[in-house]
Scaffold this active site. Structure first.
Site, PDB file in Angstrom:
ATOM      1  N   ASP A   1      -0.510   5.040   0.789  1.00 59.00           N
ATOM      2  CA  ASP A   1      -0.270   6.424   1.796  1.00 59.00           C
ATOM      3  C   ASP A   1      -0.353   5.626   2.952  1.00 59.00           C
ATOM      4  O   ASP A   1      -0.712   4.661   3.156  1.00 59.00           O
ATOM      5  CB  ASP A   1      -1.941   7.041   0.900  1.00 59.00           C
ATOM      6  CG  ASP A   1      -2.044   8.114   2.015  1.00 59.00           C
ATOM      7  OD1 ASP A   1      -0.624   8.804   3.039  1.00 59.00           O
ATOM      8  OD2 ASP A   1      -2.673   8.938   1.668  1.00 59.00           O
TER       9      ASP A   1
ATOM     10  N   ASP B   1       0.830  -1.256  -0.252  1.00 58.55           N
ATOM     11  CA  ASP B   1       0.023  -0.242   0.163  1.00 58.55           C
ATOM     12  C   ASP B   1       0.894   0.925   0.103  1.00 58.55           C
ATOM     13  O   ASP B   1       2.071   1.214   0.408  1.00 58.55           O
ATOM     14  CB  ASP B   1      -1.209   0.319   1.653  1.00 58.55           C
ATOM     15  CG  ASP B   1      -1.731   1.364   2.066  1.00 58.55           C
ATOM     16  OD1 ASP B   1      -2.778   1.827   0.326  1.00 58.55           O
ATOM     17  OD2 ASP B   1      -1.850   2.081   2.529  1.00 58.55           O
TER      18      ASP B   1
HETATM   19 MG   LIG Z   1      -3.039   3.018   3.300  1.00 63.34          MG
END
Ligand SMILES: [Mg+2]
Length: 258
Positions: free
Chosen positions: A5, A3
């Site tokens: 962010d 992932d």
């Molecule tokens: Mg995230």
């Protein structure tokens, strides 16, 4: 599967441990999964470079916009679409389908600018009068970002599709995390079975929940939305490993997990 962010950066701040970690994993096949559907992979790469994170390649980034376009292209090759969202959404959909604002197959709502009185009116008329199905790139309520250079909370894909839902009574089909479709698209790109893949993310309700549904091993990193002091959400499975930051992940530990 990584992932972005909350793992590599937080809003406009880079997470320093990410730089060394990304260098270390270059020898493994990897892909970045982001629910952000407003940007193209190229603009994500240049934003990361500006943050001092140089090791992401555009071809390794799977946005929820691209996952949506690929999935819809599999259902209906060359589909017609009416889309409301940022440039990354339109660019991804044009690879698999064509714009049609009279009677498209899908009305696709993503993140970024585009929603206003006119685009909402056009979208709901298409949905109520034609054959189109309502699709949302991702169900997030909000996300951290910037507007006019200032850090702000931005509306997420779930918030932006909600007016179309309210006006038509239609339930959107969501593609992004935690929907397994996004993770299946990621596995396809990696060319690996779920049992040989690890998902690294900062959110129990999207990254961990979605990956665990497919039998992908999971690592929760506490540099983003979730902190070890927070109560663990009841409806999300526990990760296989929880670490305070990427600095705690060495390659021996990763290889032992798959
Ligand atoms: Mg995230």
């Amino acid at each position: 599967m990584i992932d972005m962010d909350g793992v590599l950066y937080r809003g406009t701040n880079p997470i320093p441990e990410a730089i060394l970690f990304l260098e270390a994993i270059q020898k493994y096949p990897h892909i970045f999964l982001t629910n952000n559907s407003s940007e193209t992979p190229e603009s994500v790469v240049s934003r990361l470079k500006d943050l001092g994170i140089p090791t992401c390649l555009a071809e390794h980034i799977l946005t929820s916009a691209i996952a949506t376009a690929d999935y819809l292209g599999g259902l209906e090759p060359g589909f017609g679409f009416y889309a409301v969202g940022g440039p990354g959404l339109h660019a991804a959909l044009r690879v698999q389908g064509h714009e049609d604002d009279t009677d498209p197959d899908y009305v696709v709502i993503g993140e970024g600018e585009g929603l206003d009185y006119r685009s909402l009116t056009a979208g709901i008329n298409i949905l109520l009068r034609g054959k189109a199905r309502l699709v949302g790139t991702n169900p997030d309520a909000n996300l951290d970002g910037t507007l006019d250079g200032r850090p702000v909370v931005l509306p997420g894909g779930g918030a932006l599709v909600a007016p179309f839902q309210a006006a038509t009574g239609m339930e959107p089909l969501f593609i992004g995390k935690p929907n397994p479709i996004m993770f299946e698209q990621g596995l396809k790109r990696l060319g690996k079975p779920a049992g040989e893949v690890i998902m690294i993310g900062d959110r129990p309700d999207t990254d961990i929940k979605g990956a665990a549904q497919l039998g992908i091993s999971t690592i929760l990193v506490c540099t983003g939305r979730f902190s070890p002091d927070d109560p663990y959400p009841e409806d999300a499975p526990r990760p296989d490993l929880m670490v305070s930051s990427l600095a705690e992940l060495d390659l021996i530990r990763l290889e032992a997990m798959v």
